[in-house]
Every structure is written in structure tokens, then in C-alpha cells.
Write a protein that holds these residues in place. Structure first.
Motif, PDB file in Angstrom:
ATOM      1  N   MET A 108      13.190  59.059   9.913  1.00  0.00           N
ATOM      2  CA  MET A 108      13.987  60.198   9.488  1.00  0.00           C
ATOM      3  C   MET A 108      13.091  61.410   9.230  1.00  0.00           C
ATOM      4  N   LYS A 125      11.775  64.850   7.405  1.00  0.00           N
ATOM      5  CA  LYS A 125      11.670  65.167   5.984  1.00  0.00           C
ATOM      6  C   LYS A 125      11.703  66.686   5.788  1.00  0.00           C
ATOM      7  N   TYR A 126      12.305  67.114   4.669  1.00  0.00           N
ATOM      8  CA  TYR A 126      12.434  68.548   4.374  1.00  0.00           C
ATOM      9  C   TYR A 126      12.077  68.773   2.905  1.00  0.00           C
ATOM     10  N   ALA A 137       9.670  71.565   7.320  1.00  0.00           N
ATOM     11  CA  ALA A 137      10.316  70.507   8.098  1.00  0.00           C
ATOM     12  C   ALA A 137       9.238  69.643   8.745  1.00  0.00           C
ATOM     13  N   VAL A 163      22.471  66.644  11.357  1.00  0.00           N
ATOM     14  CA  VAL A 163      21.550  66.350  10.263  1.00  0.00           C
ATOM     15  C   VAL A 163      22.032  67.125   9.043  1.00  0.00           C
ATOM     16  N   VAL A 216      21.240  68.018   5.142  1.00  0.00           N
ATOM     17  CA  VAL A 216      20.174  68.057   4.141  1.00  0.00           C
ATOM     18  C   VAL A 216      20.736  68.662   2.860  1.00  0.00           C
ATOM     19  N   CYS A 242      19.447  69.708  -0.987  1.00  0.00           N
ATOM     20  CA  CYS A 242      18.279  69.879  -1.853  1.00  0.00           C
ATOM     21  C   CYS A 242      18.719  70.426  -3.205  1.00  0.00           C
ATOM     22  N   CYS A 253      15.133  66.490  -2.141  1.00  0.00           N
ATOM     23  CA  CYS A 253      15.986  66.636  -0.952  1.00  0.00           C
ATOM     24  C   CYS A 253      16.363  65.254  -0.410  1.00  0.00           C
ATOM     25  N   SER A 254      17.577  65.149   0.070  1.00  0.00           N
ATOM     26  CA  SER A 254      18.061  63.928   0.719  1.00  0.00           C
ATOM     27  C   SER A 254      18.581  64.293   2.109  1.00  0.00           C
ATOM     28  N   VAL A 255      18.423  63.354   3.066  1.00  0.00           N
ATOM     29  CA  VAL A 255      18.778  63.599   4.466  1.00  0.00           C
ATOM     30  C   VAL A 255      19.742  62.514   4.934  1.00  0.00           C
ATOM     31  N   LYS A 256      20.785  62.938   5.638  1.00  0.00           N
ATOM     32  CA  LYS A 256      21.736  62.021   6.277  1.00  0.00           C
ATOM     33  C   LYS A 256      21.933  62.467   7.721  1.00  0.00           C
TER      34      LYS A 256
END
Length: 307
Positions: free
Chosen positions: A145, A147-148, A178, A274, A276, A278, A297-300
């Protein structure tokens, strides 16, 4: 013609006369067709055969007289209306109809069962093929995945310290890092993205993520401006933000929705999403500069939902 020979009383000949209707097989005036077999009586005289030109009345009378013989045999033809025949079938036909209906039901059940089996087998085959393909893809490319990280957040035109002002047009400039940690996968950031800055559930500013191509094992720092116009705050929310600023912790949220395409070797995927989110806490909302106190931050990734 009279027989001139003499017979003993115990050996008299029997005369059989077959009387029937006319050649068409139908009796006039709706009468039923009747066939009689007559034997000679005790007097030994043969009954006189009626003339072909006799009337219907004489035929009926003669039939009534002959019905008194010792061993009459009758055959009746009964005419039934056609609608009644179809409406009320005989019992044997009803039994056959039940048998045929049961056979048809069993045949339909077998067909439905076969169709269900084929459908289930097709679904299992497709799932199995997709599972094998995903497993092979994961073993070869080992996707990770992206990352940000929010590095800084500058705020303009959002001075809640001024009294009796509840309408603002704030501007935020976010510096975002990013990172693509994949060694065999590159990312294409497409158009149609969106970034929104929230204070709790109130949107303050909107912007867009830039379009670019991020190669394998790459870290890119982006400056993303977002702007708001005519944002009205209630008195209670205005006082709450001012109180948080005085305490040195103003919570904000940045939501980013970015459509991307993934390129793995010769394969390029369709557009996937994507998301994001934060959470950023700054010490103050001032043009002079804000310091980030907390960030996460979370990413899906939504593979099968288009943006």
C-alpha cells in the motif's frame, strides 16, 4: 316364403333377424340406434319382416314388440355435447392427466437442478481462477500500500480571533509526501481527484490532487493548495475553534480521494480509487504559520468502485 317341411316339435329351427336403422346409422327424430337378435317363438312361425317403405311409427312399434323376446341384446348410442366431454373427462383420463403432470413436474425439477448445478460450477470456476490469478500476482509482484504523510499545513484568512466575524474564505496549503514502496509497481495518479479540509463535520476548503506518474520505490513531495469561500460558522462553533486555538490544539481533517492506475510489468489496471484520511492537529490558525502537533493518515483502496 313358407317352409312346407314338417319338423318335430323339439327340433324347430331358429330364425335370427337383425333389424337395424337405415344406412346412415341414425334413427330419425333423435331416436337411438338399437340392434335386436330375435329367436322364433313357441308357435314356430317366423316373424314377418317389415317392408322397407314402412313408416317410422311402424318401426318403433315393431321394436317395442320384439323387445319382449326372451334374450334381447341392446346397444345404445348416446350423443354427449362436446363441451361437456372436455369439461368433465372420464376418470381414467383424469388419472392419466395426474400421471403426466407428475412426470412433467419431475422433468422441470431435474432441469432446474441441472441449471443450478451448472451455475454453481461456473461461479466456483470463476472464483477459483481469480484466486489463482491473485495468488500468482501477489507472489510475483508483492504489492504494498502507498503511504502518505502531512508535513506542514499553512492557514490563511481564517482569523477567528477577530470579534463578530463569522464568515470566512480560508486558504490551506498542505505539503504532502507520497511514498511508493513497491519495487515492481508504478502508480499513475489520474484526474478527477478531490481534497477537502474539515473541522469536525463542516467543510472549510476544497482542492485537487495533481496528476503525475510515480515510479517504483519513489518518494514525492507535493504542495497542494485548497481554498474555501463564504464559509459561515455558528456562534458556538466559532467560540469552540477560538477556545481550541487558545489552548494550542485545533483539530482538522484532510480527506483525499484520488483515482489511480497501477502498472505492474506489462499489465496496467483499470482506474481504481485511493482514499486517504489524515487527522492533523495544529497549534493555531494564523497566516504567520502553524505548527503540526499531531498527525496520522490511513489509506483504503477500492478496486472495483470507480471514482
Amino acid at each position: 316364403m313358407a317352409d312346407g317341411r314338417v319338423y318335430p316339435s323339439d327340433n324347430r329351427p331358429e330364425y335370427h333377424v337383425d333389424y337395424s336403422s337405415d344406412m346412415s346409422g341414425e334413427m330419425p327424430h333423435g331416436g337411438s340406434q338399437t340392434r335386436h337378435n330375435y329367436s322364433s317363438g313357441s308357435s314356430g312361425e317366423m316373424p314377418r319382416q317389415p317392408d322397407s317403405k314402412s313408416t317410422n311409427h311402424s318401426k318403433q312399434g315393431f321394436s317395442s314388440e320384439m323387445s319382449m323376446s326372451r334374450n334381447p341384446q341392446k346397444q345404445h348410442v348416446v350423443q354427449i355435447p362436446k363441451d361437456q366431454v372436455f369439461r368433465t373427462p372420464p376418470p381414467q383420463n383424469a388419472r392419466l392427466q395426474k400421471i403426466y403432470a407428475a412426470r412433467a413436474a419431475r422433468k422441470r425439477n431435474r432441469n432446474c437442478l441441472c441449471l443450478f448445478k451448472y451455475l454453481l460450477l461456473t461461479i466456483i470456476s470463476v472464483v477459483l481462477i481469480l484466486t489463482i490469478a491473485a495468488t500468482v500476482f501477489y507472489l510475483i509482484y508483492k504489492p504494498k500500500m502507498p503511504k502518505y504523510t502531512i508535513n506542514s499545513l499553512a492557514v490563511k484568512n481564517f482569523n477567528v480571533s477577530m470579534p463578530n466575524i463569522f464568515t470566512f474564505s480560508p486558504e490551506f496549503v498542505a505539503t504532502v509526501t507520497a511514498q511508493n514502496p513497491n519495487s515492481k509497481i508504478s502508480i499513475y495518479y489520474e484526474g478527477g481527484s478531490g481534497i477537502t479540509v474539515y473541522y469536525k463535520s463542516v467543510p472549510l476548503a476544497n482542492g485537487a490532487w495533481p496528476r503525475f506518474h510515480q515510479p517504483e520505490n519513489n518518494v514525492t513531495e507535493l504542495v497542494v493548495p485548497v481554498k474555501g469561500s463564504g464559509i459561515q460558522l455558528s456562534t458556538s462553533m466559532h467560540d469552540e475553534i477560538l477556545q481550541n486555538q487558545n489552548s494550542g490544539a485545533v483539530p482538522l481533517n484532510l480527506n483525499m480521494k484520488v483515482p489511480v492506475k497501477i502498472k505492474a510489468g506489462p499489465i496496467t489496471t483499470w482506474t481504481i480509487n485511493v482514499f486517504v484520511s489524515c487527522d492533523v492537529t495544529v497549534d493555531k490558525l494564523a497566516s504567520a504559520g502553524s505548527t503540526i502537533v499531531h498527525k496520522s493518515c490511513s489509506v483504503k483502496v477500492h478496486v472495483f468502485n470507480k471514482f
